[in-house]
Write a protein that holds these residues in place. Structure first.
Motif, short mmCIF file in Angstrom:
data_model
loop_
_atom_site.label_atom_id
_atom_site.label_comp_id
_atom_site.label_asym_id
_atom_site.label_seq_id
_atom_site.Cartn_x
_atom_site.Cartn_y
_atom_site.Cartn_z
N ILE A 33 -9.95 9.62 2.36
CA ILE A 33 -10.80 8.46 2.64
C ILE A 33 -10.02 7.43 3.45
O ILE A 33 -10.53 6.88 4.43
CB ILE A 33 -11.32 7.83 1.32
N LYS A 34 -8.78 7.20 3.09
CA LYS A 34 -7.96 6.22 3.82
C LYS A 34 -7.72 6.66 5.26
O LYS A 34 -7.79 5.85 6.18
CB LYS A 34 -6.63 6.01 3.08
N GLN B 103 -4.94 14.22 -1.94
CA GLN B 103 -5.82 13.46 -2.83
C GLN B 103 -7.02 12.92 -2.05
O GLN B 103 -6.91 12.59 -0.87
CB GLN B 103 -5.06 12.28 -3.45
N ARG B 104 -8.15 12.84 -2.71
CA ARG B 104 -9.37 12.30 -2.09
C ARG B 104 -9.11 10.92 -1.49
O ARG B 104 -9.57 10.61 -0.40
CB ARG B 104 -10.51 12.22 -3.11
N GLU B 105 -8.35 10.09 -2.19
CA GLU B 105 -8.07 8.74 -1.71
C GLU B 105 -7.33 8.78 -0.37
O GLU B 105 -7.55 7.93 0.49
CB GLU B 105 -7.24 7.96 -2.74
N GLN B 106 -6.44 9.77 -0.21
CA GLN B 106 -5.73 9.92 1.06
C GLN B 106 -6.70 10.25 2.19
O GLN B 106 -6.61 9.70 3.28
CB GLN B 106 -4.66 11.02 0.97
N ILE C 282 0.18 6.78 3.42
CA ILE C 282 -0.82 7.83 3.48
C ILE C 282 -0.38 8.96 4.39
O ILE C 282 -0.58 10.13 4.08
CB ILE C 282 -2.18 7.26 3.99
N GLU D 65 0.82 -1.20 0.00
CA GLU D 65 0.00 0.00 0.00
C GLU D 65 0.86 1.25 0.00
O GLU D 65 1.93 1.28 0.58
CB GLU D 65 -0.90 0.03 1.25
#
Length: 73
Positions: free
Chosen positions: A55-56, A50-53, A5, A2
């Motif tokens: 959310i994580k 980033q949005r993914e960061q 983050i 992974e």
């Protein structure tokens, strides 16, 4: 493997946890959410994140609370 983050580096903001690849403290996200701002508003203000960061980080926080519920009693 992974992607990292969160970054904690004494050379970046004195070791304050930040979103990897940025100098944006994780705490800023929670400050925005606490005042009722949306994730989109946060992302608009901190374009390097980033949005993914986001959310994580929220998923990690949720998991931490679930597995540590006994400390809140």
């Amino acid at each position: 493997m992974e992607k990292q983050i969160i970054n904690i580096d004494p050379e970046i903001l004195g070791g304050t946890p930040v979103f990897s690849g940025t100098r944006v403290p994780i705490k800023n996200l929670f400050d925005y959410l606490e005042t009722g701002e949306s994730i989109d508003y946060f992302l608009d203000d901190f374009e390097g994140v980033q949005r993914e960061q986001v959310i994580k980080v929220l998923e990690m926080s949720h998991k931490l609370i679930e597995t540590s519920s006994s400390i809140f009693v």
